[in-house]
Design an enzyme around this catalytic site. Structure first.
Site, mmCIF file in Angstrom:
data_model
loop_
_atom_site.group_PDB
_atom_site.id
_atom_site.type_symbol
_atom_site.label_atom_id
_atom_site.label_comp_id
_atom_site.label_asym_id
_atom_site.label_seq_id
_atom_site.Cartn_x
_atom_site.Cartn_y
_atom_site.Cartn_z
ATOM 1 N N LYS A 15 0.829 -1.211 0.000
ATOM 2 C CA LYS A 15 0.000 0.000 0.000
ATOM 3 C C LYS A 15 0.867 1.266 0.000
ATOM 4 O O LYS A 15 0.633 2.183 -0.776
ATOM 5 C CB LYS A 15 -0.926 0.006 1.231
ATOM 6 C CG LYS A 15 -1.808 -1.225 1.359
ATOM 7 C CD LYS A 15 -2.690 -1.182 2.595
ATOM 8 C CE LYS A 15 -1.934 -1.156 3.912
ATOM 9 N NZ LYS A 15 -1.146 -2.384 4.193
ATOM 10 N N ARG A 87 -9.022 0.550 9.507
ATOM 11 C CA ARG A 87 -8.621 -0.822 9.787
ATOM 12 C C ARG A 87 -9.679 -1.587 10.568
ATOM 13 O O ARG A 87 -9.481 -2.761 10.866
ATOM 14 C CB ARG A 87 -7.339 -0.816 10.612
ATOM 15 C CG ARG A 87 -6.060 -1.021 9.792
ATOM 16 C CD ARG A 87 -4.919 -0.794 10.749
ATOM 17 N NE ARG A 87 -3.717 -1.473 10.488
ATOM 18 C CZ ARG A 87 -2.626 -0.906 9.938
ATOM 19 N NH1 ARG A 87 -2.654 0.314 9.469
ATOM 20 N NH2 ARG A 87 -1.511 -1.598 9.865
ATOM 21 N N ARG A 126 11.855 -5.619 4.527
ATOM 22 C CA ARG A 126 11.531 -4.196 4.304
ATOM 23 C C ARG A 126 12.535 -3.265 4.983
ATOM 24 O O ARG A 126 12.891 -3.464 6.144
ATOM 25 C CB ARG A 126 10.128 -3.915 4.831
ATOM 26 C CG ARG A 126 9.796 -2.430 4.831
ATOM 27 C CD ARG A 126 8.328 -2.172 4.869
ATOM 28 N NE ARG A 126 7.698 -2.551 6.117
ATOM 29 C CZ ARG A 126 6.384 -2.441 6.338
ATOM 30 N NH1 ARG A 126 5.580 -1.993 5.388
ATOM 31 N NH2 ARG A 126 5.880 -2.793 7.492
ATOM 32 N N ARG A 159 11.895 -1.616 10.571
ATOM 33 C CA ARG A 159 10.936 -1.250 11.604
ATOM 34 C C ARG A 159 10.979 -2.242 12.754
ATOM 35 O O ARG A 159 11.139 -3.433 12.564
ATOM 36 C CB ARG A 159 9.528 -1.186 11.005
ATOM 37 C CG ARG A 159 9.221 0.172 10.425
ATOM 38 C CD ARG A 159 7.975 0.196 9.614
ATOM 39 N NE ARG A 159 6.831 -0.435 10.279
ATOM 40 C CZ ARG A 159 5.626 -0.483 9.747
ATOM 41 N NH1 ARG A 159 5.414 0.059 8.555
ATOM 42 N NH2 ARG A 159 4.629 -1.056 10.379
ATOM 43 N N ARG A 170 0.444 -9.104 13.818
ATOM 44 C CA ARG A 170 -0.180 -8.106 12.945
ATOM 45 C C ARG A 170 -1.019 -8.784 11.858
ATOM 46 O O ARG A 170 -2.065 -8.272 11.476
ATOM 47 C CB ARG A 170 0.893 -7.204 12.329
ATOM 48 C CG ARG A 170 1.473 -6.238 13.367
ATOM 49 C CD ARG A 170 2.835 -5.723 12.973
ATOM 50 N NE ARG A 170 2.817 -4.958 11.762
ATOM 51 C CZ ARG A 170 3.836 -4.877 10.912
ATOM 52 N NH1 ARG A 170 4.949 -5.552 11.153
ATOM 53 N NH2 ARG A 170 3.743 -4.141 9.835
HETATM 54 P P1 ADP Z 1 2.340 -1.812 3.226
HETATM 55 O O1 ADP Z 1 2.372 -0.309 3.138
HETATM 56 O O2 ADP Z 1 1.116 -2.398 2.593
HETATM 57 O O3 ADP Z 1 2.583 -2.344 4.599
HETATM 58 P P2 ADP Z 1 4.855 -1.643 1.768
HETATM 59 O O4 ADP Z 1 4.524 -0.758 0.610
HETATM 60 O O5 ADP Z 1 5.637 -1.065 2.889
HETATM 61 O O6 ADP Z 1 3.524 -2.373 2.320
HETATM 62 O O7 ADP Z 1 5.630 -2.927 1.167
HETATM 63 C C1 ADP Z 1 6.124 -3.957 2.023
HETATM 64 C C2 ADP Z 1 7.460 -4.483 1.477
HETATM 65 O O8 ADP Z 1 7.245 -5.161 0.231
HETATM 66 C C3 ADP Z 1 8.492 -3.409 1.194
HETATM 67 O O9 ADP Z 1 9.762 -3.931 1.499
HETATM 68 C C4 ADP Z 1 8.339 -3.140 -0.307
HETATM 69 O O10 ADP Z 1 9.571 -2.693 -0.895
HETATM 70 C C5 ADP Z 1 7.969 -4.525 -0.827
HETATM 71 N N1 ADP Z 1 7.038 -4.468 -1.960
HETATM 72 C C6 ADP Z 1 5.999 -3.602 -2.159
HETATM 73 N N2 ADP Z 1 5.334 -3.893 -3.301
HETATM 74 C C7 ADP Z 1 5.959 -4.990 -3.826
HETATM 75 C C8 ADP Z 1 5.751 -5.794 -5.013
HETATM 76 N N3 ADP Z 1 4.747 -5.514 -5.868
HETATM 77 N N4 ADP Z 1 6.584 -6.844 -5.218
HETATM 78 C C9 ADP Z 1 7.582 -7.129 -4.338
HETATM 79 N N5 ADP Z 1 7.836 -6.418 -3.227
HETATM 80 C C10 ADP Z 1 7.042 -5.358 -2.968
HETATM 81 P P1 AMP Z 2 1.451 0.357 9.465
HETATM 82 O O1 AMP Z 2 2.582 1.315 9.233
HETATM 83 O O2 AMP Z 2 0.228 0.693 8.641
HETATM 84 O O3 AMP Z 2 1.879 -1.085 9.297
HETATM 85 O O4 AMP Z 2 0.978 0.543 10.986
HETATM 86 C C1 AMP Z 2 1.856 0.288 12.043
HETATM 87 C C2 AMP Z 2 1.085 0.181 13.359
HETATM 88 O O5 AMP Z 2 0.422 1.421 13.652
HETATM 89 C C3 AMP Z 2 -0.028 -0.876 13.367
HETATM 90 O O6 AMP Z 2 0.457 -2.165 13.672
HETATM 91 C C4 AMP Z 2 -0.949 -0.310 14.463
HETATM 92 O O7 AMP Z 2 -0.439 -0.560 15.750
HETATM 93 C C5 AMP Z 2 -0.860 1.199 14.227
HETATM 94 N N1 AMP Z 2 -1.885 1.678 13.270
HETATM 95 C C6 AMP Z 2 -1.684 2.219 12.045
HETATM 96 N N2 AMP Z 2 -2.847 2.546 11.457
HETATM 97 C C7 AMP Z 2 -3.824 2.188 12.331
HETATM 98 C C8 AMP Z 2 -5.245 2.237 12.315
HETATM 99 N N3 AMP Z 2 -5.917 2.728 11.263
HETATM 100 N N4 AMP Z 2 -5.918 1.776 13.395
HETATM 101 C C9 AMP Z 2 -5.268 1.284 14.456
HETATM 102 N N5 AMP Z 2 -3.952 1.199 14.548
HETATM 103 C C10 AMP Z 2 -3.204 1.640 13.491
#
Ligand code: ADP
Ligand code: AMP
Length: 217
Positions: A15, A87, A126, A159, A170
């Site tokens: 995302k 969420r 990541r 992270r 998660r």
């Molecule tokens: P989210 O925001 O949904 O948690 P991220 O955009 O942070 O996900 O992506 C999670 C990990 O996967 C990151 O390390 C990113 O570089 C990698 N990633 C994102 N999209 C793709 C894809 N289409 N194919 C492979 N790896 C991806």
């Molecule tokens: P994310 O960066 O989206 O993976 O979020 C990291 C952490 O932030 C999650 O595991 C939750 O603890 C908190 N968080 C982010 N967005 C929300 C949401 N919309 N509602 C509740 N907790 C959230």
């Protein structure tokens, strides 16, 4: 310009990666609630302190805190990509009400469909630039030089919640509390699904198509 979009999908579905691309190409504003919470935590605000323990455990931060935070972020005349929000059903209902108050109509939701096993692999590899929120993957989307951001040269970090036990938690929380939103948006005729297992560029194409932007660039 088009309207507000909710990016719906498990942690690691891509995302944030896609939101950053669309923000650049189409002038959307990305609201990543995870990034905002980490900023609050780093700045030691009351909200940051209240959220910290939940985030560390991989639990959701309480709805009331999240809804207030998002309410404070919305401005007139912009189209937002919601990344990581809503969420829960309560958050989705609150978002509909907030947007309605501003005369903005219901958001379109796009579900990033991907199996759980791939999410784990993505989260474990990541790396993030904490300053800009830009994300990389050590295998799938590596930076030009290891550990450094391509754009500003700043250090990349992993992270704290991207470790195996917290990832499992998660993913469970996503399944139980966030997956019901797929039906929520589907029932309102506001849901598109995309195959999030594909390469980054292919997912971008599908996303652009899903929200009807293919003629905008
Ligand atoms: P989210 O925001 O949904 O948690 P991220 O955009 O942070 O996900 O992506 C999670 C990990 O996967 C990151 O390390 C990113 O570089 C990698 N990633 C994102 N999209 C793709 C894809 N289409 N194919 C492979 N790896 C991806
Ligand atoms: P994310 O960066 O989206 O993976 O979020 C990291 C952490 O932030 C999650 O595991 C939750 O603890 C908190 N968080 C982010 N967005 C929300 C949401 N919309 N509602 C509740 N907790 C959230």
């Amino acid at each position: 310009m088009s309207q507000d979009v909710v990016l719906l999908g498990g942690p690691g579905a891509g995302k944030g990666t896609q939101a950053q691309i669309l923000q650049r190409q189409f002038g959307y504003r990305q609201i990543s609630t995870g990034d905002l919470l980490r900023e609050h935590r780093n700045n030691g605000t009351e909200l940051g302190k209240a959220a910290e323990e939940y985030m560390k455990r991989g639990d959701l931060v309480p709805d009331a805190l999240m809804i207030d935070m998002v309410d404070g972020e919305l401005h007139e005349g912009e189209s937002v990509l919601f990344d990581g929000f809503p969420r829960t059903i309560a958050q989705a209902e609150a978002l509909d009400a907030l947007l309605d108050t501003e005369g903005r109509g219901l958001p379109e939701a796009v579900y990033f469909d991907i199996p759980r096993s791939m999410l784990e692999e993505r989260l474990l590899g990541r790396w993030t630039n904490p300053r800009t929120g830009r994300v990389y993957h050590e295998k799938f989307n590596p930076p030009k030089s290891a550990g450094l951001d391509d754009e500003d040269g700043g250090p990349l970090v992993q992270r704290e919640d991207d470790k195996p036990e917290t990832i499992k938690k998660r993913l469970d929380v996503f399944q139980a509390q966030t997956m019901p939103l797929v039906d929520y948006y589907d029932a309102r005729g506001r849901l598109a699904r995309i195959d999030a297992t594909l390469a980054v560029e292919d997912v971008t194409h599908m996303l652009i198509h899903a929200i009807g932007l293919e003629h905008a660039h």
